[in-house]
Design a protein around this motif. Structure first.
Motif, PDB file in Angstrom:
ATOM      1  N   UNK A  13       0.819  -1.215   0.000  1.00  0.00           N
ATOM      2  CA  UNK A  13       0.000   0.000   0.000  1.00  0.00           C
ATOM      3  C   UNK A  13       0.854   1.268   0.000  1.00  0.00           C
ATOM      4  N   UNK A  14       2.137   1.131   0.327  1.00  0.00           N
ATOM      5  CA  UNK A  14       3.008   2.312   0.435  1.00  0.00           C
ATOM      6  C   UNK A  14       4.087   2.381  -0.647  1.00  0.00           C
ATOM      7  N   UNK A  15       4.060   1.508  -1.620  1.00  0.00           N
ATOM      8  CA  UNK A  15       5.116   1.485  -2.630  1.00  0.00           C
ATOM      9  C   UNK A  15       5.245   2.793  -3.400  1.00  0.00           C
ATOM     10  N   UNK A  16       4.172   3.527  -3.564  1.00  0.00           N
ATOM     11  CA  UNK A  16       4.232   4.790  -4.300  1.00  0.00           C
ATOM     12  C   UNK A  16       4.395   6.004  -3.395  1.00  0.00           C
ATOM     13  N   UNK A  17       4.553   5.786  -2.104  1.00  0.00           N
ATOM     14  CA  UNK A  17       4.696   6.873  -1.131  1.00  0.00           C
ATOM     15  C   UNK A  17       6.135   7.391  -1.163  1.00  0.00           C
ATOM     16  N   UNK A  18       6.362   8.636  -1.581  1.00  0.00           N
ATOM     17  CA  UNK A  18       7.728   9.153  -1.686  1.00  0.00           C
ATOM     18  C   UNK A  18       8.427   9.309  -0.335  1.00  0.00           C
ATOM     19  N   UNK A  19       7.690   9.244   0.758  1.00  0.00           N
ATOM     20  CA  UNK A  19       8.320   9.378   2.071  1.00  0.00           C
ATOM     21  C   UNK A  19       8.805   8.036   2.620  1.00  0.00           C
ATOM     22  N   UNK A  20       8.576   6.953   1.875  1.00  0.00           N
ATOM     23  CA  UNK A  20       8.990   5.614   2.305  1.00  0.00           C
ATOM     24  C   UNK A  20      10.249   5.209   1.544  1.00  0.00           C
ATOM     25  N   UNK A  21      11.265   4.774   2.280  1.00  0.00           N
ATOM     26  CA  UNK A  21      12.500   4.275   1.668  1.00  0.00           C
ATOM     27  C   UNK A  21      12.571   2.774   1.892  1.00  0.00           C
ATOM     28  N   UNK A  22      12.756   2.033   0.825  1.00  0.00           N
ATOM     29  CA  UNK A  22      12.885   0.580   0.899  1.00  0.00           C
ATOM     30  C   UNK A  22      14.328   0.239   0.566  1.00  0.00           C
ATOM     31  N   UNK A  23      15.001  -0.388   1.515  1.00  0.00           N
ATOM     32  CA  UNK A  23      16.416  -0.699   1.357  1.00  0.00           C
ATOM     33  C   UNK A  23      16.611  -2.204   1.491  1.00  0.00           C
ATOM     34  N   UNK A  24      17.187  -2.805   0.472  1.00  0.00           N
ATOM     35  CA  UNK A  24      17.470  -4.235   0.459  1.00  0.00           C
ATOM     36  C   UNK A  24      18.866  -4.416   1.054  1.00  0.00           C
ATOM     37  N   UNK A  25      18.947  -4.980   2.249  1.00  0.00           N
ATOM     38  CA  UNK A  25      20.228  -5.068   2.951  1.00  0.00           C
ATOM     39  C   UNK A  25      20.760  -6.496   3.040  1.00  0.00           C
ATOM     40  N   UNK A  26      20.385  -7.340   2.076  1.00  0.00           N
ATOM     41  CA  UNK A  26      20.934  -8.701   2.070  1.00  0.00           C
ATOM     42  C   UNK A  26      22.432  -8.637   1.783  1.00  0.00           C
ATOM     43  N   UNK A  27      23.225  -9.205   2.665  1.00  0.00           N
ATOM     44  CA  UNK A  27      24.675  -9.198   2.493  1.00  0.00           C
ATOM     45  C   UNK A  27      25.287 -10.475   3.042  1.00  0.00           C
ATOM     46  N   UNK A  28      26.401 -10.829   2.481  1.00  0.00           N
ATOM     47  CA  UNK A  28      27.258 -11.895   2.991  1.00  0.00           C
ATOM     48  C   UNK A  28      28.575 -11.191   3.289  1.00  0.00           C
ATOM     49  N   UNK A  29      28.979 -11.151   4.545  1.00  0.00           N
ATOM     50  CA  UNK A  29      30.175 -10.392   4.910  1.00  0.00           C
ATOM     51  C   UNK A  29      31.439 -10.923   4.247  1.00  0.00           C
ATOM     52  N   UNK A  30      31.431 -12.171   3.804  1.00  0.00           N
ATOM     53  CA  UNK A  30      32.582 -12.710   3.071  1.00  0.00           C
ATOM     54  C   UNK A  30      32.623 -12.194   1.639  1.00  0.00           C
ATOM     55  N   UNK A  31      31.467 -11.733   1.137  1.00  0.00           N
ATOM     56  CA  UNK A  31      31.353 -11.174  -0.221  1.00  0.00           C
ATOM     57  C   UNK A  31      30.494  -9.919  -0.121  1.00  0.00           C
ATOM     58  N   UNK A  32      30.977  -8.864   0.520  1.00  0.00           N
ATOM     59  CA  UNK A  32      30.128  -7.734   0.900  1.00  0.00           C
ATOM     60  C   UNK A  32      29.317  -7.080  -0.218  1.00  0.00           C
ATOM     61  N   UNK A  33      29.842  -6.981  -1.405  1.00  0.00           N
ATOM     62  CA  UNK A  33      29.062  -6.366  -2.485  1.00  0.00           C
ATOM     63  C   UNK A  33      28.547  -7.392  -3.478  1.00  0.00           C
ATOM     64  N   UNK A  34      29.313  -8.426  -3.731  1.00  0.00           N
ATOM     65  CA  UNK A  34      28.973  -9.371  -4.795  1.00  0.00           C
ATOM     66  C   UNK A  34      27.684 -10.150  -4.545  1.00  0.00           C
ATOM     67  N   UNK A  35      27.569 -10.821  -3.413  1.00  0.00           N
ATOM     68  CA  UNK A  35      26.408 -11.681  -3.166  1.00  0.00           C
ATOM     69  C   UNK A  35      25.124 -10.869  -3.052  1.00  0.00           C
ATOM     70  N   UNK A  36      25.135  -9.843  -2.249  1.00  0.00           N
ATOM     71  CA  UNK A  36      23.924  -9.042  -2.060  1.00  0.00           C
ATOM     72  C   UNK A  36      23.430  -8.421  -3.357  1.00  0.00           C
ATOM     73  N   UNK A  37      24.347  -7.875  -4.132  1.00  0.00           N
ATOM     74  CA  UNK A  37      23.962  -7.260  -5.403  1.00  0.00           C
ATOM     75  C   UNK A  37      23.429  -8.306  -6.367  1.00  0.00           C
ATOM     76  N   UNK A  38      24.033  -9.494  -6.387  1.00  0.00           N
ATOM     77  CA  UNK A  38      23.530 -10.529  -7.299  1.00  0.00           C
ATOM     78  C   UNK A  38      22.121 -10.959  -6.894  1.00  0.00           C
ATOM     79  N   UNK A  39      21.856 -11.048  -5.600  1.00  0.00           N
ATOM     80  CA  UNK A  39      20.515 -11.378  -5.135  1.00  0.00           C
ATOM     81  C   UNK A  39      19.530 -10.255  -5.470  1.00  0.00           C
ATOM     82  N   UNK A  40      19.972  -9.027  -5.312  1.00  0.00           N
ATOM     83  CA  UNK A  40      19.138  -7.864  -5.640  1.00  0.00           C
ATOM     84  C   UNK A  40      18.764  -7.876  -7.121  1.00  0.00           C
TER      85      UNK A  40
END
Length: 71
Positions: A13-40
């Motif tokens: 219901x809030x996907x179009x609300x400009x005051x809502x920020x949705x942040x995908x924070x899936x991470x693997x600390x052994x691959x800090x950018x690679x794994x999370x970005x590939x999942x994203x």
């Protein structure tokens, strides 16, 4: 009561609300950018952003103290 987690119907219901920020924070600390970005890239909530750990958590250096700033 305030909570940072909401249900899927509340989020939808809030996907179009400009005051809502949705942040995908899936991470693997052994691959800090690679794994999370590939999942994203495989799929994420519409409008979500992916913060890269290597840059999103860095603090800007503070200016060096001088005698003038200490007095």
């Amino acid at each position: 009561m305030f909570t940072t987690l909401i249900g899927t119907s509340d989020l939808a219901a809030r996907l179009d609300d400009p005051s809502v920020a949705i942040v995908d924070v899936r991470h693997d600390l052994a691959q800090p950018d690679d794994w999370g970005m590939s999942q994203f890239r495989l799929g994420h909530i519409p409008g979500a952003r992916f913060p890269r750990m290597s840059t999103a958590t860095c603090l800007r250096p503070r200016p060096a103290a001088t005698d003038a700033t200490l007095s």
